[in-house]
Design a protein around this motif. Structure first.
Motif, PDB file in Angstrom:
ATOM      1  N   MET A  11      31.343   6.789   9.506  1.00  0.00           N
ATOM      2  CA  MET A  11      31.156   8.041  10.189  1.00  0.00           C
ATOM      3  C   MET A  11      32.118   9.034   9.544  1.00  0.00           C
ATOM      4  O   MET A  11      33.254   8.698   9.247  1.00  0.00           O
ATOM      5  N   GLN A  12      31.640  10.243   9.308  1.00  0.00           N
ATOM      6  CA  GLN A  12      32.460  11.246   8.643  1.00  0.00           C
ATOM      7  C   GLN A  12      32.244  12.601   9.307  1.00  0.00           C
ATOM      8  O   GLN A  12      31.139  12.917   9.754  1.00  0.00           O
ATOM      9  N   THR A  13      33.313  13.408   9.344  1.00  0.00           N
ATOM     10  CA  THR A  13      33.205  14.760   9.884  1.00  0.00           C
ATOM     11  C   THR A  13      34.121  15.684   9.090  1.00  0.00           C
ATOM     12  O   THR A  13      35.123  15.252   8.535  1.00  0.00           O
ATOM     13  N   SER A  14      33.742  16.956   9.027  1.00  0.00           N
ATOM     14  CA  SER A  14      34.532  17.971   8.330  1.00  0.00           C
ATOM     15  C   SER A  14      34.648  19.199   9.224  1.00  0.00           C
ATOM     16  O   SER A  14      33.760  19.477  10.025  1.00  0.00           O
ATOM     17  N   TRP A  15      35.773  19.953   9.056  1.00  0.00           N
ATOM     18  CA  TRP A  15      35.957  21.167   9.833  1.00  0.00           C
ATOM     19  C   TRP A  15      36.837  22.144   9.058  1.00  0.00           C
ATOM     20  O   TRP A  15      37.574  21.747   8.158  1.00  0.00           O
ATOM     21  N   LEU A  16      36.720  23.405   9.412  1.00  0.00           N
ATOM     22  CA  LEU A  16      37.557  24.447   8.812  1.00  0.00           C
ATOM     23  C   LEU A  16      38.925  24.396   9.469  1.00  0.00           C
ATOM     24  O   LEU A  16      39.053  24.591  10.675  1.00  0.00           O
ATOM     25  N   GLN A  17      39.958  24.155   8.673  1.00  0.00           N
ATOM     26  CA  GLN A  17      41.307  24.080   9.208  1.00  0.00           C
ATOM     27  C   GLN A  17      41.920  25.486   9.319  1.00  0.00           C
ATOM     28  O   GLN A  17      42.662  25.775  10.235  1.00  0.00           O
ATOM     29  N   ASP A  18      41.567  26.339   8.364  1.00  0.00           N
ATOM     30  CA  ASP A  18      42.104  27.690   8.348  1.00  0.00           C
ATOM     31  C   ASP A  18      40.955  28.641   8.038  1.00  0.00           C
ATOM     32  O   ASP A  18      40.364  28.585   6.956  1.00  0.00           O
ATOM     33  N   LEU A  19      40.618  29.518   8.990  1.00  0.00           N
ATOM     34  CA  LEU A  19      39.490  30.433   8.801  1.00  0.00           C
ATOM     35  C   LEU A  19      39.768  31.478   7.723  1.00  0.00           C
ATOM     36  O   LEU A  19      38.864  31.897   7.002  1.00  0.00           O
ATOM     37  N   LYS A  20      41.003  31.884   7.596  1.00  0.00           N
ATOM     38  CA  LYS A  20      41.352  32.936   6.640  1.00  0.00           C
ATOM     39  C   LYS A  20      41.217  32.441   5.198  1.00  0.00           C
ATOM     40  O   LYS A  20      40.639  33.111   4.346  1.00  0.00           O
ATOM     41  N   PHE A  21      41.734  31.239   4.909  1.00  0.00           N
ATOM     42  CA  PHE A  21      41.705  30.725   3.545  1.00  0.00           C
ATOM     43  C   PHE A  21      40.579  29.716   3.312  1.00  0.00           C
ATOM     44  O   PHE A  21      40.446  29.175   2.238  1.00  0.00           O
ATOM     45  N   LYS A  22      39.824  29.469   4.336  1.00  0.00           N
ATOM     46  CA  LYS A  22      38.673  28.553   4.291  1.00  0.00           C
ATOM     47  C   LYS A  22      39.047  27.168   3.754  1.00  0.00           C
ATOM     48  O   LYS A  22      38.392  26.631   2.875  1.00  0.00           O
ATOM     49  N   HIS A  23      40.131  26.613   4.308  1.00  0.00           N
ATOM     50  CA  HIS A  23      40.525  25.251   3.974  1.00  0.00           C
ATOM     51  C   HIS A  23      39.710  24.294   4.836  1.00  0.00           C
ATOM     52  O   HIS A  23      39.708  24.403   6.059  1.00  0.00           O
ATOM     53  N   ILE A  24      39.032  23.369   4.179  1.00  0.00           N
ATOM     54  CA  ILE A  24      38.210  22.384   4.897  1.00  0.00           C
ATOM     55  C   ILE A  24      38.954  21.056   4.919  1.00  0.00           C
ATOM     56  O   ILE A  24      39.466  20.598   3.901  1.00  0.00           O
ATOM     57  N   LYS A  25      39.013  20.462   6.080  1.00  0.00           N
ATOM     58  CA  LYS A  25      39.623  19.161   6.243  1.00  0.00           C
ATOM     59  C   LYS A  25      38.548  18.186   6.716  1.00  0.00           C
ATOM     60  O   LYS A  25      37.653  18.568   7.466  1.00  0.00           O
ATOM     61  N   SER A  26      38.629  16.950   6.269  1.00  0.00           N
ATOM     62  CA  SER A  26      37.634  15.961   6.688  1.00  0.00           C
ATOM     63  C   SER A  26      38.318  14.634   6.966  1.00  0.00           C
ATOM     64  O   SER A  26      39.419  14.376   6.499  1.00  0.00           O
ATOM     65  N   THR A  27      37.622  13.820   7.722  1.00  0.00           N
ATOM     66  CA  THR A  27      38.098  12.477   8.030  1.00  0.00           C
ATOM     67  C   THR A  27      36.908  11.531   8.042  1.00  0.00           C
ATOM     68  O   THR A  27      35.775  11.952   8.291  1.00  0.00           O
ATOM     69  N   GLN A  28      37.181  10.278   7.742  1.00  0.00           N
ATOM     70  CA  GLN A  28      36.117   9.280   7.686  1.00  0.00           C
ATOM     71  C   GLN A  28      36.610   7.995   8.329  1.00  0.00           C
ATOM     72  O   GLN A  28      37.765   7.598   8.126  1.00  0.00           O
ATOM     73  N   VAL A  29      35.751   7.352   9.107  1.00  0.00           N
ATOM     74  CA  VAL A  29      36.076   6.107   9.782  1.00  0.00           C
ATOM     75  C   VAL A  29      34.959   5.112   9.510  1.00  0.00           C
ATOM     76  O   VAL A  29      33.778   5.456   9.609  1.00  0.00           O
ATOM     77  N   SER A  30      35.311   3.881   9.166  1.00  0.00           N
ATOM     78  CA  SER A  30      34.331   2.813   8.960  1.00  0.00           C
ATOM     79  C   SER A  30      34.518   1.772  10.050  1.00  0.00           C
ATOM     80  O   SER A  30      35.642   1.490  10.470  1.00  0.00           O
TER      81      SER A  30
END
Length: 195
Positions: free
Chosen positions: A1-20
């Motif tokens: 299972m994997q998900t991603s999200w915007l960590q910082d709206l101004k600089f558009k840094h995307i962070k993600s995490t994955q779990v097996s």
């Protein structure tokens, strides 16, 4: 299972995490998937300690070991030795039949047997033609559809099942067996579903 999200709206840094995860559970059905026997034994040991901690009772006699490995050795689960299930023998999980050798003949025979059992029960009941139609459409056909979720039945088997439940419906309607099946399947008359 994997998900991603915007960590910082101004600089558009995307962070993600994955779990097996290596476990699939539904009420009291559980599958443990492992690549090696050692990995499976680790999963079983972890599960056993959790069962003990949470005071969950498990019947190891209902457990089966399915493997596609040529080297099949038994494993221990809650003080019981579980030997590998034969590859040619079908096993049931969540209501569907599976085999490891991809031979669907046994699965088809089991579904045909269940269909015949359901139809024989219907045959013995003192009910009207409309009640028989309802039971066929709402009980028998959905049961069979669920059972065949993981395989495709041969056309001959489907015709055999259709013929048997249409024969019962015709009998309940006091119609001759020779009447065309299209009358029983017609939406405006009986509207019996075709498997």
């Amino acid at each position: 299972m994997q998900t991603s999200w915007l960590q910082d709206l101004k600089f558009k840094h995307i962070k993600s995490t994955q779990v097996s995860t290596s476990v699939l559970a539904y009420i009291d059905d559980t599958i443990w998937i492992a690549y090696t026997k050692n990995e499976l034994e680790q999963i079983i040991n972890t599960a056993s300690s959790f069962f003990q901690m949470a005071n969950i009772q498990v019947n190891p006699l209902k457990s089966i070991l399915i493997t596609n490995s040529p080297n099949t050795t038994p494993i221990n689960f809650i003080n019981q030795t579980i030997t590998p299930y034969p590859k040619h023998k079908p096993f049931k999980f969540l209501g569907c039949w599976f085999t490891l050798n991809y031979n669907q003949k046994q699965q088809t025979n089991l579904i045909l047997e269940e269909s015949n059992n359901l139809i024989n029960i219907l045959k013995t009941k003192q009910i009207t033609d409309k009640q028989a139609t309802y039971i066929i459409n709402i009980v028998i056909i959905p049961t069979l559809e669920y059972r065949i979720y993981n395989l495709v039945l041969p056309q001959k088997t489907c015709n055999q099942i259709l013929s048997s439940y249409l024969t019962v419906a015709k009998h309940k309607a006091n119609l001759p067996r020779s009447i065309p099946n299209s009358i029983m399947l017609n939406y405006n008359i009986y509207s019996i579903k075709n498997i």
